[in-house]
Design an enzyme around this catalytic site. Structure first.
Site, PDB file in Angstrom:
ATOM      1  CB  SER A  11     -18.493  -8.483   0.247  1.00  0.00           C
ATOM      2  OG  SER A  11     -19.388  -8.675  -0.828  1.00  0.00           O
ATOM      3  CG  HIS A  35     -14.899  -8.358  -2.420  1.00  0.00           C
ATOM      4  ND1 HIS A  35     -13.764  -8.959  -2.958  1.00  0.00           N
ATOM      5  CD2 HIS A  35     -15.915  -9.218  -2.654  1.00  0.00           C
ATOM      6  CE1 HIS A  35     -14.094 -10.126  -3.480  1.00  0.00           C
ATOM      7  NE2 HIS A  35     -15.403 -10.316  -3.320  1.00  0.00           N
ATOM      8  CG  ASP A  37     -18.894 -10.217  -4.367  1.00  0.00           C
ATOM      9  OD1 ASP A  37     -17.926 -10.939  -4.659  1.00  0.00           O
ATOM     10  OD2 ASP A  37     -19.161  -9.849  -3.203  1.00  0.00           O
ATOM     11  CG  MET A  39     -22.266 -12.498  -8.506  1.00  0.00           C
ATOM     12  SD  MET A  39     -23.211 -13.368  -7.249  1.00  0.00           S
ATOM     13  CE  MET A  39     -22.246 -13.018  -5.783  1.00  0.00           C
ATOM     14  CG  HIS A  68     -14.982 -12.125  -6.609  1.00  0.00           C
ATOM     15  ND1 HIS A  68     -15.618 -12.750  -5.553  1.00  0.00           N
ATOM     16  CD2 HIS A  68     -14.582 -13.128  -7.449  1.00  0.00           C
ATOM     17  CE1 HIS A  68     -15.593 -14.063  -5.747  1.00  0.00           C
ATOM     18  NE2 HIS A  68     -14.991 -14.311  -6.898  1.00  0.00           N
ATOM     19  CG  MET A  70     -18.039 -14.885  -8.694  1.00  0.00           C
ATOM     20  SD  MET A  70     -18.901 -14.626  -7.141  1.00  0.00           S
ATOM     21  CE  MET A  70     -18.656 -12.863  -6.946  1.00  0.00           C
ATOM     22  CG  MET A 139     -14.293 -18.763  -4.410  1.00  0.00           C
ATOM     23  SD  MET A 139     -14.702 -17.033  -4.073  1.00  0.00           S
ATOM     24  CE  MET A 139     -16.279 -17.184  -3.205  1.00  0.00           C
ATOM     25  CG  ASP A 177     -15.170 -13.723  -1.319  1.00  0.00           C
ATOM     26  OD1 ASP A 177     -15.999 -13.513  -0.416  1.00  0.00           O
ATOM     27  OD2 ASP A 177     -15.352 -13.380  -2.513  1.00  0.00           O
TER      28      ASP A 177
HETATM   29  C1  DX5 Z   1     -19.997 -14.697  -2.802  1.00  0.00           C
HETATM   30  C2  DX5 Z   1     -19.115 -13.484  -2.843  1.00  0.00           C
HETATM   31  C3  DX5 Z   1     -18.673 -12.971  -1.533  1.00  0.00           C
HETATM   32  C4  DX5 Z   1     -19.786 -12.638  -0.568  1.00  0.00           C
HETATM   33  C5  DX5 Z   1     -19.284 -13.003   0.782  1.00  0.00           C
HETATM   34  O1  DX5 Z   1     -19.830 -15.468  -3.922  1.00  0.00           O
HETATM   35  O2  DX5 Z   1     -17.956 -13.703  -3.608  1.00  0.00           O
HETATM   36  O3  DX5 Z   1     -17.801 -11.852  -1.684  1.00  0.00           O
HETATM   37  O4  DX5 Z   1     -20.175 -11.297  -0.557  1.00  0.00           O
HETATM   38  O5  DX5 Z   1     -20.299 -12.821   1.688  1.00  0.00           O
HETATM   39  P1  DX5 Z   1     -20.189 -13.364   3.176  1.00  0.00           P
HETATM   40  O6  DX5 Z   1     -19.028 -12.632   3.797  1.00  0.00           O
HETATM   41  O7  DX5 Z   1     -21.505 -13.028   3.755  1.00  0.00           O
HETATM   42  O8  DX5 Z   1     -19.903 -14.833   3.076  1.00  0.00           O
HETATM   43 ZN    ZN Z   2     -16.537 -12.035  -3.627  1.00  0.00          ZN
END
Ligand code: DX5
Ligand code: ZN
Length: 239
Positions: A11, A35, A37, A39, A68, A70, A139, A177
């Site tokens: 990520s 990956h 993220d 947000m 991903h 969010m 998740m 994840d």
């Molecule tokens: C959090 C993200 C993850 C995050 C995971 O909502 O979706 O992808 O980067 O980070 P770690 O591996 O540190 O839990």
């Molecule tokens: Zn993620």
């Protein structure tokens, strides 16, 4: 890619956002997806990046991008990430008005379609629509921030989805994840996951590439033990 191969997806949330290209290059030879993220400060309180950054990331690496989302209103925004060339676009079930329609749009735009299930959402409500998807993301934390502790109880959802995929012979990646690290990845693999996102465990390590290789070895070991015991239970000969 072999449909049963283990997918390791670092990520970028845990990378240095001012040095994304360098941080992507560090792991490129040892990973399957990157990956990303996204947000929006509405679906989750955190705020990261959007289409312009994904466009630049895409231009800076040959590793397939696993976006991903969010974000609120994926019905409107998800397809844009497919159009930017993401390999897989995963949006949250909780945010979508019509998940199957979004999946169709994503596939038509040339990406894989993924459905994410957050910590507090039961997976049973979505099992019937899984054939519309290429990826299910369970998740193993509450979505929103990196560095949170893995929640073992959420692996029950991974097991439920794995049973559904296997009994229905569905062609779907089962991704986990959140809190995936050296001490948790084997449990996730034994529960049936075949794709593994890791932020802190990769970019928090002194050698991110070595961390990816180690995560893969642990996941593959646990998966092959699981496959062997499943075959033994059904009387099949492990191949
Ligand atoms: C959090 C993200 C993850 C995050 C995971 O909502 O979706 O992808 O980067 O980070 P770690 O591996 O540190 O839990
Ligand atoms: Zn993620």
């Amino acid at each position: 890619m072999d449909k049963t191969a283990t997918v390791i997806a670092p990520s970028l949330l845990s990378a240095d956002f001012a040095r994304l290209a360098e941080d992507m290059d560090k792991v490129a030879a040892d990973v399957d997806w990157l990956h990303v993220d996204v947000m929006d400060n509405h679906f989750v309180p955190n705020l990261t990046l959007g289409p312009p950054v994904v466009k630049s990331i895409k231009a800076a690496t040959n590793v397939p991008l696993d976006c991903h989302l969010m974000i609120e209103d994926p019905d409107r925004w998800a397809v844009g990430y497919a159009e930017l060339g993401a390999y897989n676009v995963t949006f949250h079930a909780e945010a979508a008005a019509d998940p199957v329609a979004i999946a169709k749009d994503l596939r038509a735009a040339g990406s894989k379609a993924g459905l994410a299930i957050d910590r507090d959402t039961p997976v049973e409500d979505y099992l019937d629509i899984l054939p519309a998807f290429d990826t299910v993301l369970i998740m193993t934390i509450k979505a929103g921030f990196g560095g949170q502790a893995f929640i073992p109880g959420l692996l029950d959802k991974v097991r439920a989805v794995r049973r559904h995929i296997d009994s229905g012979h569905l062609d779907i990646r089962l991704e986990v994840d959140g809190g995936i690290a050296m001490d948790t990845i084997e449990a996730a693999a034994e529960a049936g996951a075949d794709a593994f996102v890791a932020g802190t465990a990769v970019y928090g390590a002194a050698d991110p590439a070595a961390a990816c290789r180690k995560l893969r070895a642990l996941a593959e070991g646990a998966r092959s033990r699981g496959l062997t015991s499943a075959a033994t239970a059904t009387g099949a000969v492990p191949g």
